[in-house]
Write an enzyme that holds these catalytic residues in place. Structure first.
Site, PDB file in Angstrom:
ATOM      1  N   GLY A 200       0.251 -56.066  30.390  1.00  9.71           N
ATOM      2  CA  GLY A 200      -1.168 -56.315  30.635  1.00  9.71           C
ATOM      3  C   GLY A 200      -2.000 -56.480  29.376  1.00  9.71           C
ATOM      4  O   GLY A 200      -2.844 -57.374  29.285  1.00  9.71           O
ATOM      5  N   HIS A 201      -1.748 -55.626  28.368  1.00 13.72           N
ATOM      6  CA  HIS A 201      -2.668 -55.612  27.222  1.00 13.72           C
ATOM      7  C   HIS A 201      -2.518 -56.825  26.308  1.00 13.72           C
ATOM      8  O   HIS A 201      -3.282 -56.981  25.364  1.00 13.72           O
ATOM      9  CB  HIS A 201      -2.539 -54.300  26.433  1.00 13.72           C
ATOM     10  CG  HIS A 201      -1.318 -54.174  25.592  1.00 13.72           C
ATOM     11  ND1 HIS A 201      -1.352 -54.315  24.223  1.00 13.72           N
ATOM     12  CD2 HIS A 201      -0.037 -53.937  25.921  1.00 13.72           C
ATOM     13  CE1 HIS A 201      -0.128 -54.147  23.757  1.00 13.72           C
ATOM     14  NE2 HIS A 201       0.689 -53.918  24.756  1.00 13.72           N
ATOM     15  N   CYS A 325       6.771 -53.433   3.953  1.00 13.47           N
ATOM     16  CA  CYS A 325       5.840 -52.323   3.848  1.00 13.47           C
ATOM     17  C   CYS A 325       5.020 -52.138   5.105  1.00 13.47           C
ATOM     18  O   CYS A 325       4.322 -51.147   5.242  1.00 13.47           O
ATOM     19  CB  CYS A 325       4.921 -52.513   2.653  1.00 13.47           C
ATOM     20  SG  CYS A 325       5.737 -52.037   1.136  1.00 13.47           S
TER      21      CYS A 325
END
Lengths: 405, 292
Positions: A200-201, A325
């Protein structure tokens, strides 16, 4: 100041309409859809409506083919584990080297449990090696799982063709479509795909809601075992606000699909072409045509990605990087390494991922800031065109190989 | 990923000091490699009379903390003798930046290595390679030797394989050497267990004159000197008598209009970090030389 948010493949803003739709279910309409009384039982209708909305976006034959889950990872795990359990005599699982950790970590886990896992490679453009995949397919294959679109590069895979190939050996085909849903047209009625995962997000619904499409007639074994919810396919009380939100987001996505293909693509191209024009020694990672309309992954030679992100952040621009990193490990992105992107570029990769909420003004702000940021870091760097990166592998007296995938 | 950095580290990343090639350098040290994700070139220039490092510059390919570590190190070594500079540990670099995130400690280790490589180059010492200390390669992904791993364990009192990876990168690639790292770790820990730490002397908590002097030296070194040097000045510690600290301001500071202001600021710093009874006495510059 509002940030310029170009990290929509990581997560998206909840659309205002979506928030409106879900709020009543966090306030007064808190009933349990399984209840006999009307206060709860009525909520079940809203859940079913959301199921219809999502089925419509996916072009599914029937809303009953939709199973609501908690996230993309749960959907991926459910689909793959279900196939392995339903076809327990088949012990092979085929996937790719560029999947999301939701699939790759599971693959690793399955391997340790004794399954045979094949991870198919990609070429320099990030396109899947279909010859390798075909060669791996066998009557032992339980399921083939290939993402619809790659989250880092946006490269789109030929899932229809892959599904047909899987069926030739009697295997199921699942696709992790987390990045594709809402960005490219999907019509499962006319598709050979057996299962499809989404989150959903990534399409302007909140975090904590996902879904799995399971074609009617597909053998299925539940992952979460509990109550009768979701037609006995997933135990656990429904995340009603999340489900309603996902339904609303699906309907919005359906209305805006053309916009993703045109307006968002135009902004992405404006950004990418602008970067290539203004900054030297830049490459685009991933096939430039077979790609999501919202994603641009570019590498800046001689500089490191985290440093770029931090300087972008200073001026309110959000993006992400495949640099070591920022990957939470010491190695750069597994996707870029699988593509064979040289280390000097892989560490300096930046992913911009747009949404329909971005504007041309925002893109122009990025184009105004970015050349200065790259120039500044290149000034600090010991490497440049005049001082190219030494071939570490060739000169290393200790014989160190550099990180391998 | 987030800005998990101290204000001081951010400052050194956003405004790195002493960047660039030092054309008249006496020593140049190159460590790291792009394959491994970061690389650092460090330059030093010394005054042949005093043996002190007069200039230090750097160039870094790397993340925010790699750039900041190198920037900090230039400030730390300028004004020091080469011997003093070589005593700087990676932890000193981290402390100077008010801390470095654990998983980025290898950035500070890289700084120290680059300095050592620059000094070695200056002294004309032959090294097997700029990037590698001697020893047997344990981690083939990042080219890390057993010697380097042992040293990181000892100097930083590491106790887990994960810490060793944070400080040296060893084991952070394919991970096949993690068992070997564990063996090294166990060996060093075993040695440490056999040599119990010396008992603290009675009354150790008291600020003895000896400790006070050490603390004053440290404060001047890390807090005062870098600030003065930014303006082309410097400070010499001449003597400590009770709570009276005698110093000389040199370079631009000596004739500076703001010298009075500077003196007050130095005294405040020492009172804050050493003892609130400290009083500063400024000696004419050159006194330091006369005393030698």
């Amino acid at each position: 100041m509002k940030p310029i948010y170009l990290d929509n493949n990581a997560t998206t803003a909840v659309a205002p309409e979506v928030l409106e739709a879900m709020l009543p279910f966090l306030r007064e309409r808190y009933g349990n859809p399984s209840s006999i009384h009307a206060f709860g039982g009525d909520v079940a209708r809203d859940v079913e409506r959301a199921r219809e909305q999502l089925a419509a976006l996916l072009g599914a034959e029937s809303p009953t083919e939709i199973l609501f889950t908690s996230c993309g990872t749960e959907s991926d795990n459910t689909a793959i584990l279900s196939a392995l359990e339903a076809y327990s005599e088949r012990r092979q699982f085929i996937t790719t080297r560029v999947e999301h950790p939701a699939v790759l970590s599971l693959a690793h886990h399955l391997e340790r449990k004794g399954y045979e896992v094949v991870r198919v490679g990609v070429d320099r453009d990030g396109l899947l090696d279909l010859v390798e995949l075909r060669a791996a397919l066998s009557p032992r294959t339980a399921i083939v799982s290939v993402m619809w679109a790659n989250n880092e590069t946006g490269v789109v895979f030929p899932v229809e063709e892959l599904a047909r190939m899987a069926h030739e050996v009697g295997a199921l085909f699942h696709t992790d479509a987390v990045q594709a849903v809402g960005k490219i047209p999907i019509d499962l009625r006319r598709s050979a795909i057996d299962m499809l995962s989404l989150s959903g997000h990534k399409l302007h619904a909140p975090k904590g809601i996902g879904a799995l499409y399971i074609r009617r007639g597909t053998k299925f074994r539940p992952f979460l075992i509990g109550g009768h919810q979701e037609r006995n396919r997933r135990g656990g009380t429904e995340n009603v606000p999340g489900i309603v939100a996902l339904g609303a987001a699906a309907e919005l996505a359906r209305r805006h699909l053309t916009e993703e293909q045109t307006a968002v693509r135009a902004l992405r191209d404006r950004l990418e072409n602008g970067i290539l024009e203004r900054i030297p020694d830049v490459i685009v990672n991933g096939h430039r045509e077979r790609r999501l309309p919202n994603t641009s992954n570019v590498s800046f030679e001689f500089v490191e990605g985290e440093a770029i992100l931090l300087l972008l952040d200073q001026v309110g621009i959000c993006a992400s990087s495949g640099s070591a990193c920022t990957s939470g490990s010491l190695e750069p992105s597994h996707v870029l390494r699988a593509m064979g992107v040289p280390f000097t570029y892989a560490h300096g990769s930046i992913r911009f991922s747009l949404s329909r909420y971005n504007t041309a003004e925002e893109i122009d702000r990025v184009l105004a800031e970015l050349p200065r940021i790259i120039a500044r870091l290149r000034e600090i760097s010991p490497f440049s065109r005049a001082h190219p990166v030494p071939d570490c592998a060739a000169t290393c007296p200790a014989g160190c190989r550099g990180p391998k995938e | 990923m987030a800005w998990n950095y101290s204000e001081k580290l951010k400052d050194h990343f956003l405004h790195p000091r002493n960047v660039g090639v030092l054309e008249d350098a006496d020593g140049k040290g190159e460590v790291g490699s792009v394959a491994c994700g970061d690389a650092l070139t460090f330059y030093i220039k010394t005054d042949p009379q005093t043996g002190r490092i007069t200039k230090a510059t750097f160039q870094t390919f790397g993340c925010g903390s790699a750039i900041a570590s190198a920037s900090a190190l230039t400030e730390m070594v300028i004004g020091k003798t080469v011997e003093e500079a070589l005593r700087i540990t990676n932890q000193d670099i981290a402390d100077y930046l008010d801390g470095i995130p654990q998983e980025k400690m290898h950035c500070s280790v890289m700084g120290r290595e680059a300095l050592e490589a620059a000094v070695a180059a200056m002294r004309g010492e032959k090294r097997t390679a700029d990037t590698h200390e001697e020893g047997k390669i344990v981690c083939h992904c990042f080219g890390v030797t057993d010697r380097k791993i042992e040293r990181a364990i000892r100097e930083n009192k590491l106790t887990t394989v994960e810490q060793v990876t944070n400080y040296t990168k060893a084991g952070g690639g394919c991970g096949t050497c993690q068992a070997e790292i564990e063996e090294i770790l166990n060996r060093v820990l075993e040695e440490r267990r056999r040599q119990p730490a010396p008992r603290p002397a009675p009354g150790a908590a008291r600020l003895t004159q000896l400790k006070k002097i050490a603390l004053i030296q440290e404060t001047i070194e890390h807090e005062v000197r870098p600030v003065l040097q930014k303006d082309g000045g410097d400070i010499e510690l001449i003597d400590v008598e009770g709570d009276t600290v005698r110093v000389a301001l040199v370079g631009h500071c000596a004739g500076c209009m703001a010298a009075g202001f500077t003196t007050g600021w130095i005294q405040d710093k020492l009172r804050e970090l050493v003892s609130d009874r400290i009083a500063i006495v400024i000696e004419p510059s050159g006194a330091a030389e006369a005393q030698r």
